[in-house]
Scaffold this motif. Structure first.
Motif, mmCIF file in Angstrom:
data_model
loop_
_atom_site.group_PDB
_atom_site.id
_atom_site.type_symbol
_atom_site.label_atom_id
_atom_site.label_comp_id
_atom_site.label_asym_id
_atom_site.label_seq_id
_atom_site.Cartn_x
_atom_site.Cartn_y
_atom_site.Cartn_z
ATOM 1 N N ARG A 25 0.833 -1.212 0.000
ATOM 2 C CA ARG A 25 0.000 0.000 0.000
ATOM 3 C C ARG A 25 0.864 1.258 0.000
ATOM 4 N NH1 ARG A 25 -3.077 -3.380 3.303
ATOM 5 N NH2 ARG A 25 -2.431 -2.348 5.221
ATOM 6 N N MET A 26 1.977 1.225 0.723
ATOM 7 C CA MET A 26 2.874 2.383 0.737
ATOM 8 C C MET A 26 3.508 2.583 -0.637
ATOM 9 S SD MET A 26 4.120 4.988 2.141
ATOM 10 C CE MET A 26 3.602 4.787 3.822
ATOM 11 N N ARG A 27 3.926 1.503 -1.285
ATOM 12 C CA ARG A 27 4.507 1.616 -2.629
ATOM 13 C C ARG A 27 3.483 2.172 -3.617
ATOM 14 N NH1 ARG A 27 9.436 -0.811 -3.519
ATOM 15 N NH2 ARG A 27 9.032 -1.124 -5.721
ATOM 16 N N MET A 28 2.235 1.738 -3.498
ATOM 17 C CA MET A 28 1.180 2.243 -4.380
ATOM 18 C C MET A 28 0.943 3.731 -4.133
ATOM 19 S SD MET A 28 0.319 -0.004 -6.512
ATOM 20 C CE MET A 28 -0.986 0.965 -7.225
ATOM 21 N N THR A 29 0.999 4.152 -2.895
ATOM 22 C CA THR A 29 0.829 5.568 -2.560
ATOM 23 C C THR A 29 1.942 6.395 -3.187
ATOM 24 O OG1 THR A 29 -0.298 5.033 -0.497
ATOM 25 C CG2 THR A 29 0.674 7.222 -0.656
ATOM 26 N N ILE A 30 3.178 5.906 -3.095
ATOM 27 C CA ILE A 30 4.317 6.621 -3.680
ATOM 28 C C ILE A 30 4.186 6.664 -5.203
ATOM 29 C CG2 ILE A 30 6.818 6.521 -4.056
ATOM 30 C CD1 ILE A 30 6.983 5.400 -1.157
ATOM 31 N N CYS A 31 3.832 5.531 -5.816
ATOM 32 C CA CYS A 31 3.656 5.501 -7.280
ATOM 33 C C CYS A 31 2.569 6.473 -7.720
ATOM 34 C CB CYS A 31 3.318 4.090 -7.748
ATOM 35 S SG CYS A 31 4.712 2.958 -7.666
ATOM 36 N N ASN A 32 1.473 6.512 -6.987
ATOM 37 C CA ASN A 32 0.390 7.434 -7.327
ATOM 38 C C ASN A 32 0.808 8.887 -7.154
ATOM 39 O OD1 ASN A 32 -1.451 5.478 -8.112
ATOM 40 N ND2 ASN A 32 -2.301 5.268 -6.058
ATOM 41 N N ALA A 33 1.623 9.169 -6.124
ATOM 42 C CA ALA A 33 2.104 10.536 -5.918
ATOM 43 C C ALA A 33 3.001 10.969 -7.075
ATOM 44 C CB ALA A 33 2.851 10.636 -4.593
ATOM 45 N N VAL A 34 3.887 10.073 -7.512
ATOM 46 C CA VAL A 34 4.779 10.385 -8.633
ATOM 47 C C VAL A 34 3.959 10.579 -9.907
ATOM 48 C CG1 VAL A 34 6.627 9.478 -10.101
ATOM 49 C CG2 VAL A 34 6.782 9.277 -7.618
ATOM 50 N N ARG A 35 2.997 9.707 -10.133
ATOM 51 C CA ARG A 35 2.142 9.820 -11.321
ATOM 52 C C ARG A 35 1.379 11.147 -11.309
ATOM 53 N NH1 ARG A 35 -3.272 6.738 -12.329
ATOM 54 N NH2 ARG A 35 -3.625 7.287 -14.475
ATOM 55 N N HIS A 36 0.803 11.496 -10.174
ATOM 56 C CA HIS A 36 0.076 12.768 -10.044
ATOM 57 C C HIS A 36 1.001 13.943 -10.319
ATOM 58 C CE1 HIS A 36 -1.399 16.241 -7.722
ATOM 59 N NE2 HIS A 36 -2.581 15.828 -8.137
ATOM 60 N N TYR A 37 2.207 13.903 -9.732
ATOM 61 C CA TYR A 37 3.168 14.973 -9.933
ATOM 62 C C TYR A 37 3.541 15.116 -11.407
ATOM 63 C CZ TYR A 37 7.374 17.765 -9.689
ATOM 64 O OH TYR A 37 8.317 18.749 -9.903
#
Length: 63
Positions: A25-37
């Motif tokens: 879940r933490m990795r998915m959160t980081i991936c989503n943050a990078v994608r959003h950015y």
């Protein structure tokens, strides 16, 4: 259009409760943050902290 009386509730990571553990879940959160950015980068950069480089976000996804 804006509705000033509206509210928003974000249930962070609750959609991932049925799959994977905390690390996933933490990795998915980081991936989503990078994608959003990356999607909104041109609009976010004028308001970002100059001490935080693009490479800082990229390093999180390389792990």
């Amino acid at each position: 259009m804006c509705q000033p009386a509206s509210t928003l509730t974000h249930l962070e990571r609750q959609s991932f409760t049925g799959i994977g553990g905390d690390a996933f879940r933490m990795r998915m959160t980081i991936c989503n943050a990078v994608r959003h950015y990356n999607i909104w980068k041109e609009f976010l950069e004028p308001h970002s902290d100059p001490d935080v480089a693009d490479t800082d976000l990229q390093q999180d996804t390389d792990a």
